[in-house]
Design a protein around this motif. Structure first.
Motif, PDB file in Angstrom:
ATOM      1  N   ALA A 184      50.591 -94.888  15.781  1.00 14.71           N
ATOM      2  CA  ALA A 184      51.668 -94.372  14.934  1.00 14.71           C
ATOM      3  C   ALA A 184      52.953 -94.184  15.733  1.00 14.71           C
ATOM      4  N   ARG A 185      52.846 -93.628  16.958  1.00 15.14           N
ATOM      5  CA  ARG A 185      54.039 -93.378  17.747  1.00 15.14           C
ATOM      6  C   ARG A 185      54.726 -94.668  18.161  1.00 15.14           C
ATOM      7  N   HIS A 186      53.943 -95.708  18.469  1.00 25.90           N
ATOM      8  CA  HIS A 186      54.514 -96.932  19.025  1.00 25.90           C
ATOM      9  C   HIS A 186      54.515 -98.091  18.024  1.00 25.90           C
ATOM     10  N   ASN A 187      54.439 -97.737  16.749  1.00 30.58           N
ATOM     11  CA  ASN A 187      54.647 -98.671  15.646  1.00 30.58           C
ATOM     12  C   ASN A 187      53.700 -99.863  15.697  1.00 30.58           C
ATOM     13  N   ILE A 188      52.421 -99.562  15.767  1.00 29.88           N
ATOM     14  CA  ILE A 188      51.373-100.574  15.665  1.00 29.88           C
ATOM     15  C   ILE A 188      50.629-100.309  14.361  1.00 29.88           C
ATOM     16  N   ALA A 189      50.529-101.316  13.515  1.00 26.63           N
ATOM     17  CA  ALA A 189      49.849-101.156  12.233  1.00 26.63           C
ATOM     18  C   ALA A 189      48.347-101.063  12.482  1.00 26.63           C
ATOM     19  N   SER A 190      47.752 -99.930  12.139  1.00 27.89           N
ATOM     20  CA  SER A 190      46.342 -99.680  12.420  1.00 27.89           C
ATOM     21  C   SER A 190      45.483-100.121  11.247  1.00 27.89           C
ATOM     22  N   CYS A 191      44.441-100.907  11.548  1.00 32.71           N
ATOM     23  CA  CYS A 191      43.558-101.444  10.516  1.00 32.71           C
ATOM     24  C   CYS A 191      42.120-101.014  10.792  1.00 32.71           C
ATOM     25  N   ARG A 192      41.293-100.995   9.754  1.00 34.11           N
ATOM     26  CA  ARG A 192      39.928-100.508   9.892  1.00 34.11           C
ATOM     27  C   ARG A 192      38.868-101.584   9.642  1.00 34.11           C
ATOM     28  N   SER A 193      39.249-102.771   9.302  1.00 26.15           N
ATOM     29  CA  SER A 193      38.286-103.858   9.118  1.00 26.15           C
ATOM     30  C   SER A 193      38.992-105.176   9.387  1.00 26.15           C
ATOM     31  N   LEU A 194      38.210-106.235   9.557  1.00 26.77           N
ATOM     32  CA  LEU A 194      38.809-107.542   9.828  1.00 26.77           C
ATOM     33  C   LEU A 194      39.565-108.064   8.614  1.00 26.77           C
ATOM     34  N   ASP A 195      39.052-107.834   7.413  1.00 19.17           N
ATOM     35  CA  ASP A 195      39.773-108.272   6.223  1.00 19.17           C
ATOM     36  C   ASP A 195      41.106-107.536   6.090  1.00 19.17           C
ATOM     37  N   GLU A 196      41.097-106.246   6.394  1.00 24.32           N
ATOM     38  CA  GLU A 196      42.348-105.487   6.352  1.00 24.32           C
ATOM     39  C   GLU A 196      43.316-105.987   7.419  1.00 24.32           C
ATOM     40  N   LEU A 197      42.784-106.295   8.599  1.00 27.50           N
ATOM     41  CA  LEU A 197      43.629-106.843   9.661  1.00 27.50           C
ATOM     42  C   LEU A 197      44.248-108.164   9.232  1.00 27.50           C
ATOM     43  N   ALA A 198      43.450-109.029   8.602  1.00 27.85           N
ATOM     44  CA  ALA A 198      43.956-110.338   8.186  1.00 27.85           C
ATOM     45  C   ALA A 198      45.047-110.196   7.127  1.00 27.85           C
ATOM     46  N   ASP A 199      44.826-109.334   6.126  1.00 32.27           N
ATOM     47  CA  ASP A 199      45.854-109.123   5.102  1.00 32.27           C
ATOM     48  C   ASP A 199      47.127-108.536   5.712  1.00 32.27           C
ATOM     49  N   THR A 200      46.948-107.550   6.592  1.00 28.97           N
ATOM     50  CA  THR A 200      48.106-106.900   7.204  1.00 28.97           C
ATOM     51  C   THR A 200      48.885-107.866   8.074  1.00 28.97           C
ATOM     52  N   LEU A 201      48.178-108.662   8.854  1.00 27.14           N
ATOM     53  CA  LEU A 201      48.831-109.642   9.724  1.00 27.14           C
ATOM     54  C   LEU A 201      49.645-110.636   8.906  1.00 27.14           C
ATOM     55  N   GLU A 202      49.057-111.137   7.842  1.00 25.53           N
ATOM     56  CA  GLU A 202      49.761-112.125   7.024  1.00 25.53           C
ATOM     57  C   GLU A 202      51.035-111.538   6.423  1.00 25.53           C
ATOM     58  N   LEU A 203      50.958-110.295   5.956  1.00 25.73           N
ATOM     59  CA  LEU A 203      52.139-109.686   5.343  1.00 25.73           C
ATOM     60  C   LEU A 203      53.197-109.345   6.389  1.00 25.73           C
ATOM     61  N   LEU A 204      52.770-108.836   7.548  1.00 23.72           N
ATOM     62  CA  LEU A 204      53.735-108.493   8.590  1.00 23.72           C
ATOM     63  C   LEU A 204      54.469-109.721   9.122  1.00 23.72           C
ATOM     64  N   ALA A 205      53.824-110.884   9.047  1.00 24.00           N
ATOM     65  CA  ALA A 205      54.462-112.113   9.517  1.00 24.00           C
ATOM     66  C   ALA A 205      55.475-112.663   8.518  1.00 24.00           C
ATOM     67  N   SER A 206      55.558-112.036   7.346  1.00 23.04           N
ATOM     68  CA  SER A 206      56.495-112.490   6.323  1.00 23.04           C
ATOM     69  C   SER A 206      57.931-112.394   6.829  1.00 23.04           C
ATOM     70  N   SER A 207      58.734-113.358   6.449  1.00 18.11           N
ATOM     71  CA  SER A 207      60.130-113.364   6.896  1.00 18.11           C
ATOM     72  C   SER A 207      61.002-112.403   6.090  1.00 18.11           C
ATOM     73  N   ARG A 208      60.489-111.933   4.961  1.00 18.43           N
ATOM     74  CA  ARG A 208      61.274-111.018   4.133  1.00 18.43           C
ATOM     75  C   ARG A 208      61.014-109.573   4.531  1.00 18.43           C
ATOM     76  N   LYS A 209      62.073-108.788   4.561  1.00 16.87           N
ATOM     77  CA  LYS A 209      61.985-107.399   4.979  1.00 16.87           C
ATOM     78  C   LYS A 209      62.179-106.479   3.779  1.00 16.87           C
ATOM     79  N   PRO A 210      61.383-105.403   3.700  1.00 21.09           N
ATOM     80  CA  PRO A 210      61.520-104.506   2.553  1.00 21.09           C
ATOM     81  C   PRO A 210      62.696-103.556   2.715  1.00 21.09           C
ATOM     82  N   ALA A 211      63.306-103.221   1.591  1.00 19.24           N
ATOM     83  CA  ALA A 211      64.271-102.121   1.580  1.00 19.24           C
ATOM     84  C   ALA A 211      63.487-100.828   1.388  1.00 19.24           C
TER      85      ALA A 211
END
Length: 713
Positions: A292-319
């Protein structure tokens, strides 16, 4: 291949001589212009044969040399008797030899100019030689400045270079891209790389036991390499904590998200970690706080990691904002709403304008609320609803919830058309969210991903990914915690005091008070007369507690007397406590009733001071209703965290109790955090328990101080 780093070597982390491989050595490891396989052989199924076949069998354009004195040629290619016999030094040596020969082979590789190596074996031998052998191999690599992948690893893949440095590479198509993977687990590496998600991979690294090259080194290289947009980390333990933290901070600053799955969180998982890789898995709460302090997205399963990785790699940034979703199912609309609450993924509340737009196109009786069910009486208004949701100012991410079932061409076509229109109409991030992983059409998913639309594969993991995506961008934009006011003299005074010997509870309260905390008035008395005199000064009621610093649990030892209302009561309590605990006694003005809070700090052997705060009493003993953070934290951040406590309603005055002044409580916790950050390296533990919180603020009434012991260094 021609390689031009995006960053200069000087841009990267400072290298400690003999410990960290240089950027050039990392480049030689992961982007080699030449490779030698020591132990290459034509024997079918052997590691030497498989390495030789896989490296030459894809698109790698560098030189590949076979080295083995037992063979003149392999598969029609000359085989050299030694590295010395090669026509030129090579960048990288892959070792396919018996463990007993590895030390000599690695030393020979370094002697003949190799900058990097890969060790695949476990280096395990019953008895005491295993750890010693690993240490000797690490010393060779570090002493020569070599980058070293392994041991106990599957190797790595560089998609752009067409290099499969592995004896067992998973299937990888030529889909180069900006996602990279670093995994301590070889099977997990293989599963992520070979999955049917079609990740646009750049590098996939099975790091193994990290004898001389660690996750921090790989992260630094990927940041310097320049094409990586997001990195997945599968972690058994962090072997170089400060370098890892520094690399994570650089990644966040440069806009390259890290998503991590920490293994070994449970007691059973930690035992597996010890037997699997020699890793000393850290406490789950500590890693969560570090992430949390160093801005690493924490995941609890491989499927969650895969979904999170794919979304974080998106070129669009949220407001700023939350999730806005449309769905083609009323039941699955409820599922999304239910699970969003469970995982803490925020759902946007639509504006009146958005609700009016939705009401105009939805069938009668359909509610214009988030998530939006667009499937009424069969009239599909998906494109119109998506557009309305995307235009809402409170929506940061737009999701189309659809299972992408193969064989339903009408619905699939509508979803594709609507998402294509939405991509062109808004610059907000768009995702497709499936509720059933196994229903997703791979061909349809490929089409969406080709448009830059992540396809998240199940409800819970997808909502977790969206939550982490929003958090990552919010944390990146958030200012770093403000440092405490300059108090060099104060820190110097207490540093000397902590080093001088044992501190009792009274000393602990004085320490907190010096850092701005509110503490109950108290003195230490060594006779009944002194105790009575102190009680008369404070005014009744008072509390007596043993001040014997060797007694950590005062109540259990019979060392506490509460609500003493007279000098006679003080005299009797003093005599009773002195008999079992000794004559030193803390006399304290009793604080009004309130909510019990605990503030605690321990020094983690890897990461340093870690701080916990939460509800005291039964809430910490039984429910463990606490929050763990890395100090320091600001009062504003603490104020935002307090609602995470399950007992938060008690702070708001539940069941007729007085409401706690939350701003003053947050300020007290922030003061404690500055103390922990400033002096945590001198402490093994510091507890303020309880701190009594009420309308007046928060007052500490007891403390436990354990100074750092030399044996812990």
């Amino acid at each position: 291949m021609t390689y031009r780093p995006a960053l200069s070597v000087n841009d990267l982390a400072p290298r400690r001589s003999g410990l960290r491989p240089s950027f050039e050595a990392m480049h030689a490891l992961l982007c080699p212009s030449s490779v030698a396989i020591v132990g290459a052989t034509p024997r079918e199924g052997s590691l030497g044969q498989r390495l030789f076949t896989h490296i030459r069998g894809w698109r790698y354009g560098g030189s590949v040399y076979a080295v083995n004195p037992a063979h003149a040629q392999i598969d029609g290619q000359v085989c050299f008797p030694s590295l010395a016999a090669l026509p030129r030094p090579v960048d990288l040596v892959a070792f396919a030899v018996n463990d007993d020969r590895l030390e000599a082979a690695l030393d020979d590789a370094a002697l003949h100019g190799a900058k990097a190596g890969v060790i695949f074996g476990r280096l395990y031998r019953p008895g005491a030689d295993g750890p010693a052998r690993k240490a000797r191999l690490a010393a060779i690599a570090r002493g020569r400045g070599m980058a070293l992948c392994g041991s106990n690893c599957m190797g790595f893949i560089n998609v752009a270079a067409g290099l499969r440095m592995s004896g067992n590479p998973p299937p990888v198509e030529g889909r180069g891209g900006g996602i990279s993977i670093i995994s301590h687990s070889g099977s997990t590496w293989s599963g992520l790389v070979g999955s049917q998600r079609d990740f646009p991979l750049g590098f996939a690294i099975s790091a193994g036991e990290e004898l001389a090259t660690t996750m921090a080194n790989y992260i630094d290289f990927l940041l310097g390499e320049g094409s990586t947009r997001a990195i997945a980390l599968v972690i058994e333990t962090v072997r170089d904590p400060q370098d890892f933290i520094a690399a994570a901070d650089r990644a966040s600053a440069r806009g390259v998200p890290l998503a991590a799955l920490k293994l070994g969180r449970s007691d059973l998982g930690k035992r597996f970690a010890l037997s699997h890789s020699g890793a000393l898995a850290g406490a789950d709460a500590v890693y969560e706080a570090i992430f949390a302090r160093h801005n690493i997205a924490s995941c609890r399963s491989l499927d969650e990691l895969a979904d999170t990785l794919e979304l974080l790699a998106s070129s669009r940034k949220p407001a700023r904002g939350a999730l806005g979703a449309t769905t083609d199912s009323g039941a699955e609309r409820q599922l999304v709403a239910d699970l969003a609450v469970d995982v803490g993924c925020p759902l946007a509340t639509f504006s009146a304008t958005t609700e009016a737009r939705l009401q105009d196109v939805l069938d009668p009786g359909m509610l214009p609320e988030n998530p939006v069910d667009i499937y009424g009486d069969g009239k599909m208004v998906l494109a119109e609803c998506l557009d309305a949701v995307a235009q809402d100012e409170g929506v940061a991410v737009v999701a189309m919830v659809s299972n992408l079932v193969e064989g339903r061409p009408r619905l699939m076509g509508m979803v594709k058309d609507a998402m294509t229109r939405a991509v062109a109409a808004t610059d907000k991030p768009l995702v497709v969210l499936s509720n059933v992983h196994s229903t997703v059409s791979r061909s349809a998913a490929r089409e969406f991903r080709a448009q830059g639309i992540p396809v998240l594969m199940s409800t819970a993991t997808g909502l977790h990914a969206i939550k982490r995506f929003l958090q990552w961008h919010e944390r990146r934009d958030r200012a770093a915690p403000a440092a405490a006011p300059d108090s060099t003299a104060l820190v110097r005074k207490w540093r000397a005091r902590l080093r001088s010997g044992t501190l009792d509870a009274h000393d602990g309260l004085t320490l907190f008070a010096d850092f701005g905390g509110d503490v109950a008035a108290s003195v230490v008395a060594r006779s009944a007369a002194d105790a009575i005199a102190a009680a008369e000064r404070f005014g009744y009621p008072v509390t007596l507690k043993t001040a014997n610093p060797t007694i950590l649990h005062k109540t259990e030892a019979g060392g506490v007397a509460l609500s003493l209302q007279s000098s006679q009561a003080v005299e009797a309590a003093y005599a009773r406590i002195a008999t079992v605990c000794g004559p030193a006694m803390q006399v304290q003005k009793q604080v009004s009733a309130g909510v019990e809070i605990i503030l605690g700090m321990v020094r983690d052997p890897a990461f340093g001071p870690v701080m916990t705060f939460g509800l005291g009493g039964v809430f910490v003993e039984v429910l463990r209703d606490t929050i763990t953070v890395i100090p320091p934290v600001s009062a504003g951040d603490v104020r935002g965290m307090l609602p995470q406590l399950r007992g938060y309603p008690l702070l708001q005055g539940a069941r007729g109790t007085a409401k706690v002044d939350l701003d003053k409580l947050a300020a007290a916790i922030a003061s404690f955090s500055h103390l922990a950050a400033a002096l945590g390296d001198e402490l093994d533990e510091l507890d303020l328990n309880p701190v009594i919180a009420g309308p007046w603020g928060a007052t500490a009434v007891d403390a436990l101080v354990a100074t750092r012991k030399p044996s812990h260094d």
